[in-house]
Motif scaffolding. Sequence first.
Motif, mmCIF file in Angstrom:
data_model
loop_
_atom_site.group_PDB
_atom_site.id
_atom_site.type_symbol
_atom_site.label_atom_id
_atom_site.label_comp_id
_atom_site.label_asym_id
_atom_site.label_seq_id
_atom_site.Cartn_x
_atom_site.Cartn_y
_atom_site.Cartn_z
ATOM 1 N N SER A 39 0.836 -1.200 0.000
ATOM 2 C CA SER A 39 0.000 0.000 0.000
ATOM 3 C C SER A 39 0.875 1.257 0.000
ATOM 4 N N ARG A 40 2.014 1.196 0.700
ATOM 5 C CA ARG A 40 2.905 2.365 0.748
ATOM 6 C C ARG A 40 3.735 2.471 -0.540
ATOM 7 N N LEU A 41 4.239 1.334 -0.963
ATOM 8 C CA LEU A 41 5.094 1.315 -2.149
ATOM 9 C C LEU A 41 4.378 1.907 -3.355
ATOM 10 N N LEU B 276 10.348 -5.666 9.891
ATOM 11 C CA LEU B 276 11.515 -5.000 10.476
ATOM 12 C C LEU B 276 11.668 -3.522 10.079
ATOM 13 N N ILE B 277 11.279 -3.170 8.864
ATOM 14 C CA ILE B 277 11.544 -1.810 8.359
ATOM 15 C C ILE B 277 10.252 -1.020 8.118
ATOM 16 N N CYS B 278 9.363 -1.591 7.322
ATOM 17 C CA CYS B 278 8.133 -0.868 6.977
ATOM 18 C C CYS B 278 7.063 -1.191 8.025
ATOM 19 N N THR B 279 7.347 -0.782 9.259
ATOM 20 C CA THR B 279 6.506 -1.144 10.409
ATOM 21 C C THR B 279 5.259 -0.248 10.465
ATOM 22 N N LEU C 85 6.083 4.582 12.705
ATOM 23 C CA LEU C 85 7.477 4.964 12.544
ATOM 24 C C LEU C 85 8.280 3.995 11.659
ATOM 25 N N PRO C 86 7.882 3.818 10.395
ATOM 26 C CA PRO C 86 8.689 2.982 9.496
ATOM 27 C C PRO C 86 10.100 3.573 9.336
ATOM 28 N N LYS C 87 11.073 2.687 9.166
ATOM 29 C CA LYS C 87 12.479 3.141 9.098
ATOM 30 C C LYS C 87 12.860 3.408 7.638
ATOM 31 N N CYS C 88 12.239 4.409 7.048
ATOM 32 C CA CYS C 88 12.457 4.693 5.622
ATOM 33 C C CYS C 88 13.931 4.942 5.268
ATOM 34 N N PRO C 89 14.720 5.633 6.105
ATOM 35 C CA PRO C 89 16.113 5.850 5.718
ATOM 36 C C PRO C 89 16.889 4.535 5.534
ATOM 37 N N GLU C 90 16.441 3.452 6.191
ATOM 38 C CA GLU C 90 17.154 2.167 6.049
ATOM 39 C C GLU C 90 16.521 1.272 4.994
ATOM 40 N N CYS C 91 15.480 1.743 4.337
ATOM 41 C CA CYS C 91 14.688 0.856 3.474
ATOM 42 C C CYS C 91 15.292 0.732 2.077
ATOM 43 N N PRO C 92 15.430 -0.511 1.598
ATOM 44 C CA PRO C 92 16.010 -0.705 0.259
ATOM 45 C C PRO C 92 15.075 -0.236 -0.862
ATOM 46 N N LEU C 93 13.791 -0.002 -0.535
ATOM 47 C CA LEU C 93 12.825 0.369 -1.576
ATOM 48 C C LEU C 93 12.516 1.870 -1.586
ATOM 49 N N GLN C 94 13.242 2.612 -0.772
ATOM 50 C CA GLN C 94 12.913 4.043 -0.629
ATOM 51 C C GLN C 94 12.856 4.775 -1.980
ATOM 52 N N ALA C 95 13.791 4.467 -2.876
ATOM 53 C CA ALA C 95 13.873 5.197 -4.155
ATOM 54 C C ALA C 95 12.671 4.935 -5.055
ATOM 55 N N VAL C 96 11.962 3.830 -4.808
ATOM 56 C CA VAL C 96 10.807 3.527 -5.678
ATOM 57 C C VAL C 96 9.482 3.590 -4.911
ATOM 58 N N CYS C 97 9.513 4.136 -3.687
ATOM 59 C CA CYS C 97 8.313 4.119 -2.840
ATOM 60 C C CYS C 97 7.502 5.410 -3.037
ATOM 61 N N LEU C 98 6.266 5.251 -3.509
ATOM 62 C CA LEU C 98 5.432 6.426 -3.796
ATOM 63 C C LEU C 98 4.985 7.147 -2.520
ATOM 64 N N ALA C 99 4.640 6.387 -1.469
ATOM 65 C CA ALA C 99 4.200 7.036 -0.230
ATOM 66 C C ALA C 99 5.334 7.882 0.354
ATOM 67 N N PHE C 100 6.573 7.386 0.235
ATOM 68 C CA PHE C 100 7.728 8.151 0.724
ATOM 69 C C PHE C 100 7.888 9.419 -0.096
ATOM 70 N N GLU C 101 7.750 9.258 -1.413
ATOM 71 C CA GLU C 101 7.884 10.416 -2.304
ATOM 72 C C GLU C 101 6.808 11.464 -1.977
ATOM 73 N N ASN D 25 3.903 10.746 2.800
ATOM 74 C CA ASN D 25 2.644 10.321 3.432
ATOM 75 C C ASN D 25 2.697 8.836 3.804
ATOM 76 N N VAL D 26 3.813 8.399 4.386
ATOM 77 C CA VAL D 26 3.942 6.957 4.651
ATOM 78 C C VAL D 26 2.916 6.462 5.676
ATOM 79 N N THR D 27 2.565 7.303 6.647
ATOM 80 C CA THR D 27 1.618 6.812 7.650
ATOM 81 C C THR D 27 0.162 6.949 7.198
HETATM 82 S S1 SF4 Z 1 10.337 3.776 2.049
HETATM 83 FE FE1 SF4 Z 1 8.268 3.045 1.662
HETATM 84 S S2 SF4 Z 1 8.415 0.824 1.701
HETATM 85 FE FE2 SF4 Z 1 10.267 1.635 2.641
HETATM 86 S S3 SF4 Z 1 9.843 1.725 4.852
HETATM 87 FE FE3 SF4 Z 1 9.320 3.717 4.003
HETATM 88 S S4 SF4 Z 1 7.144 3.552 3.541
HETATM 89 FE FE4 SF4 Z 1 7.894 1.449 3.772
#
Ligand code: SF4
Length: 356
Positions: free
Chosen positions: A149-151, A193-196, A199-215, A218-220
């Motif tokens: 949903s976030r990705l 572990l990461i996309c909890t 408080l998801p750990k976006c800075p450590e997430c391997p998918l950050q560059a392709v994650c639309l919610a992060f972009e 609005n991750v929460t």
């Molecule tokens: S960057 Fe996206 S997929 Fe990664 S932890 Fe954050 S919200 Fe989840």
Amino acid sequence: MSEKENDNLIGSLLQSWYAQHKRNLPWRATKDPYVVWVSEIILQQTRVDQGHDYFLRFIERFPDIKSLALAPEDDVLKIWQGLGYYSRARNLHTAAKQIMEKFNGVFPASHSDILLLKGVGEYTAAAVASIVYDLPCPVVDGNVFRVLSRLFAIGVPIDSASGRKLFTETAKSILDKQNPGTHNQAIMELGALICTPRLPKCPECPLQAVCLAFEEKNVTGFPVKKGKTIQKERYFSYFHIEQNGYTYIRKRNNSDIWKNLYEFPLIETEAPSDLLKLQANSGFSSLFQSAGEVYIEHKLRLRHVLSHRIIHADFYRVELNGQQNTDLEKEFIKIKSASISEYPVSRLIHKYLETI
Ligand code: SF4
């Protein structure tokens, strides 16, 4: 980048992250379908740290399908005691018998046959089929709902029929068909572990560059849910009877919570109660009318939260001086007080027993 290339990128990013960061868990060291199946059932509605020791005890006591199928149900429930959602244990037991009878004791190897097992739904069948047999079946559990949903910033509610369909299609579209087991475990591990949830750990997430919610920052805001679960409040009064070294219990055998677990005599009321109100209850007189001298003391009040219910429980210690109580003996099993620990009971009763 095309959609297909993006999907491949997600799969490879997930799997290289998983190779470095996955937790070392006992069920990941095997491709035995029985062991993977048991772990998947235990981990439904249970955190890994809570399920870990239960898994080890379960596999030690029932190391294979046959030992589980041949065990008495009380033994299976006793090992499960405290883990909650006891239908999972009863279904595991029934399914083990099914495998002995319908599949000659061999765990089924196709997704459709795994789905025939009691208590196995789409998620568990896909998990076992992909992890053990490398079949291209996408898993969609709570962690996967959240990550997807976030990705892809999917605003369709995850608790709607259209949502479930859309998320399953999305999981299928990004699934690495060459390595479905590793891919599925990687996305679930990322959710754990990461996309909890908070408080998801976006800075450590391997998918950050392709994650639309992060972009969209609005991750929460994801996942979106339609409605909240309504929790019904229930009021239980339990009577722990002591009569010359014996006590009384019974097996819950209706379709209510805690089916086939044991409990003390119980009066359930519509509202909070106390001893005075209970004494006016017809359930109370049918329990103790022929008991002779009765001494009752309130021992403990507990609030016990289940997924759809909140149980407010009062525990009363009752001393009966008579030798016999035929009314109680008709309805309940008379056991030695010290042997109560041998019976499978709910976590609520277990908590009370820990206090005495
Ligand atoms: S960057 Fe996206 S997929 Fe990664 S932890 Fe954050 S919200 Fe989840």
